[in-house]
Design a protein around this motif. Structure first.
Motif, mmCIF file in Angstrom:
data_model
loop_
_atom_site.group_PDB
_atom_site.id
_atom_site.type_symbol
_atom_site.label_atom_id
_atom_site.label_comp_id
_atom_site.label_asym_id
_atom_site.label_seq_id
_atom_site.Cartn_x
_atom_site.Cartn_y
_atom_site.Cartn_z
ATOM 1 N N PHE A 157 3.996 -3.337 -10.994
ATOM 2 C CA PHE A 157 4.492 -4.546 -11.664
ATOM 3 C C PHE A 157 6.009 -4.483 -11.816
ATOM 4 C CE2 PHE A 157 0.186 -5.655 -13.286
ATOM 5 C CZ PHE A 157 0.216 -7.012 -13.006
ATOM 6 N N ALA A 158 6.508 -3.320 -12.194
ATOM 7 C CA ALA A 158 7.957 -3.166 -12.396
ATOM 8 C C ALA A 158 8.735 -3.293 -11.086
ATOM 9 C CB ALA A 158 8.249 -1.813 -13.046
ATOM 10 N N ALA A 159 8.140 -2.876 -9.981
ATOM 11 C CA ALA A 159 8.838 -2.871 -8.692
ATOM 12 C C ALA A 159 8.586 -4.127 -7.861
ATOM 13 C CB ALA A 159 8.415 -1.642 -7.886
ATOM 14 N N ALA A 160 7.653 -4.956 -8.297
ATOM 15 C CA ALA A 160 7.253 -6.116 -7.481
ATOM 16 C C ALA A 160 8.418 -7.075 -7.271
ATOM 17 C CB ALA A 160 6.089 -6.839 -8.141
ATOM 18 N N GLU A 161 8.548 -7.503 -6.052
ATOM 19 C CA GLU A 161 9.574 -8.484 -5.700
ATOM 20 C C GLU A 161 8.875 -9.787 -5.325
ATOM 21 O OE1 GLU A 161 12.200 -6.811 -2.792
ATOM 22 O OE2 GLU A 161 12.700 -5.119 -4.087
ATOM 23 N N LEU A 162 8.230 -10.367 -6.312
ATOM 24 C CA LEU A 162 7.492 -11.608 -6.153
ATOM 25 C C LEU A 162 8.007 -12.614 -7.167
ATOM 26 C CD1 LEU A 162 3.918 -10.045 -5.935
ATOM 27 C CD2 LEU A 162 5.214 -11.040 -4.042
ATOM 28 N N PRO A 163 7.755 -13.884 -6.932
ATOM 29 C CA PRO A 163 8.161 -14.883 -7.923
ATOM 30 C C PRO A 163 7.503 -14.621 -9.280
ATOM 31 C CG PRO A 163 7.546 -15.932 -5.855
ATOM 32 C CD PRO A 163 7.167 -14.485 -5.742
ATOM 33 N N ASP A 164 8.214 -14.945 -10.338
ATOM 34 C CA ASP A 164 7.715 -14.689 -11.695
ATOM 35 C C ASP A 164 6.338 -15.277 -11.948
ATOM 36 O OD1 ASP A 164 9.999 -13.283 -12.285
ATOM 37 O OD2 ASP A 164 10.927 -14.891 -13.456
ATOM 38 N N GLU A 165 6.071 -16.482 -11.420
ATOM 39 C CA GLU A 165 4.778 -17.109 -11.686
ATOM 40 C C GLU A 165 3.633 -16.327 -11.048
ATOM 41 O OE1 GLU A 165 6.698 -19.275 -8.220
ATOM 42 O OE2 GLU A 165 7.351 -18.808 -10.245
ATOM 43 N N PRO B 44 0.805 -1.228 0.000
ATOM 44 C CA PRO B 44 0.000 0.000 0.000
ATOM 45 C C PRO B 44 0.835 1.274 0.000
ATOM 46 C CG PRO B 44 -0.787 -1.532 1.663
ATOM 47 C CD PRO B 44 0.471 -2.111 1.099
ATOM 48 N N ALA B 45 1.953 1.266 0.681
ATOM 49 C CA ALA B 45 2.775 2.485 0.756
ATOM 50 C C ALA B 45 3.368 2.844 -0.594
ATOM 51 C CB ALA B 45 3.895 2.302 1.777
ATOM 52 N N ASN B 46 3.527 1.868 -1.486
ATOM 53 C CA ASN B 46 4.125 2.114 -2.796
ATOM 54 C C ASN B 46 3.103 2.198 -3.912
ATOM 55 O OD1 ASN B 46 6.761 2.015 -1.720
ATOM 56 N ND2 ASN B 46 6.630 -0.209 -1.671
ATOM 57 N N ALA B 47 1.828 2.080 -3.590
ATOM 58 C CA ALA B 47 0.795 2.063 -4.626
ATOM 59 C C ALA B 47 0.483 3.457 -5.156
ATOM 60 C CB ALA B 47 -0.476 1.407 -4.105
ATOM 61 N N GLY B 48 0.885 4.494 -4.453
ATOM 62 C CA GLY B 48 0.698 5.853 -4.956
ATOM 63 C C GLY B 48 -0.720 6.356 -4.788
ATOM 64 N N ASP B 49 -0.907 7.581 -5.206
ATOM 65 C CA ASP B 49 -2.217 8.208 -5.167
ATOM 66 C C ASP B 49 -2.746 8.271 -6.585
ATOM 67 O OD1 ASP B 49 -2.098 8.758 -2.412
ATOM 68 O OD2 ASP B 49 -0.849 10.512 -2.804
ATOM 69 N N THR B 50 -4.030 8.406 -6.704
ATOM 70 C CA THR B 50 -4.624 8.530 -8.022
ATOM 71 C C THR B 50 -5.262 9.905 -8.162
ATOM 72 O OG1 THR B 50 -6.146 7.566 -9.611
ATOM 73 C CG2 THR B 50 -6.806 7.464 -7.312
ATOM 74 N N TRP B 51 -5.388 10.352 -9.375
ATOM 75 C CA TRP B 51 -6.073 11.598 -9.660
ATOM 76 C C TRP B 51 -7.360 11.269 -10.334
ATOM 77 C CZ3 TRP B 51 -8.637 13.617 -13.638
ATOM 78 C CH2 TRP B 51 -9.039 14.952 -13.512
ATOM 79 N N PRO B 52 -8.441 11.892 -9.985
ATOM 80 C CA PRO B 52 -8.673 12.519 -8.696
ATOM 81 C C PRO B 52 -8.979 11.456 -7.656
ATOM 82 C CG PRO B 52 -10.648 12.627 -10.006
ATOM 83 C CD PRO B 52 -9.594 11.949 -10.865
ATOM 84 N N GLU B 53 -9.093 11.843 -6.433
ATOM 85 C CA GLU B 53 -9.412 10.893 -5.366
ATOM 86 C C GLU B 53 -10.884 10.523 -5.522
ATOM 87 O OE1 GLU B 53 -8.390 8.415 -2.449
ATOM 88 O OE2 GLU B 53 -7.011 9.877 -3.266
#
Length: 154
Positions: free
Chosen positions: A91-99, A49-58
């Motif tokens: 997706f680019a920052a995810a540190e999860l297994p490829d599958e 959640p901390a890395n998910a960012g904010d969206t415009w508009p709320e």
């Protein structure tokens, strides 16, 4: 796929928000809100959640849609593009297994194609996904449905 959906969203006018989405009990406004919320939830699941960012508009409710009116359209494409940008970064920052990343990508792709189809139908605008993308989505959905259909058989 994101641009196909954003392109249709750019056509939505305030009067279109109440158009029904066939077979769902939703309308265009509901579709938009659930789409942005689902996209941001997918980003949070990938990157936290901390890395998910904010969206415009709320956007949290139908009342918030009134604030998005831009030049006679609802400007919904802007908010959706921002949520999609957040998801791509996750997706680019995810540190999860490829599958796991692949499975979540396939799920997101299917959701985007299906929701784009729903929106096009509601607006009376044509939408035909790229054939390779459509086949990919069908393979994904078939893989989900086959085990569920076989579960009740003996």
């Amino acid at each position: 796929m994101t641009e196909d959906l954003a392109g249709l969203l750019s056509e939505v006018t305030p009067g279109d928000l109440g158009l029904p989405i066939f077979g769902t009990g939703e309308d265009v406004g509901d579709l938009y809100l659930s789409l942005v919320q689902q996209t941001l939830a997918a980003a949070a699941a990938l990157a936290g959640p901390a890395n998910a960012g904010d969206t415009w508009p709320e956007l949290r409710s139908r009342a918030d849609l009134a604030a998005v009116d831009v030049s006679g359209t609802c400007g919904l494409d802007v908010g959706y593009r921002e949520s999609a940008r957040v998801l791509l970064a996750a997706f680019a920052a995810a540190e999860l297994p490829d599958e796991i990343i692949t499975a979540r990508y396939e799920e997101q792709l299917a959701t985007t194609v299906l929701r784009t189809w729903d929106l096009g139908e509601a607006l009376g605008l044509p939408y035909q996904p790229d054939a390779a993308i459509a086949r990919r989505v069908l393979r994904h959905l078939t893989a989900i449905l086959e085990p569920a259909q076989g579960a009740g058989r003996k």
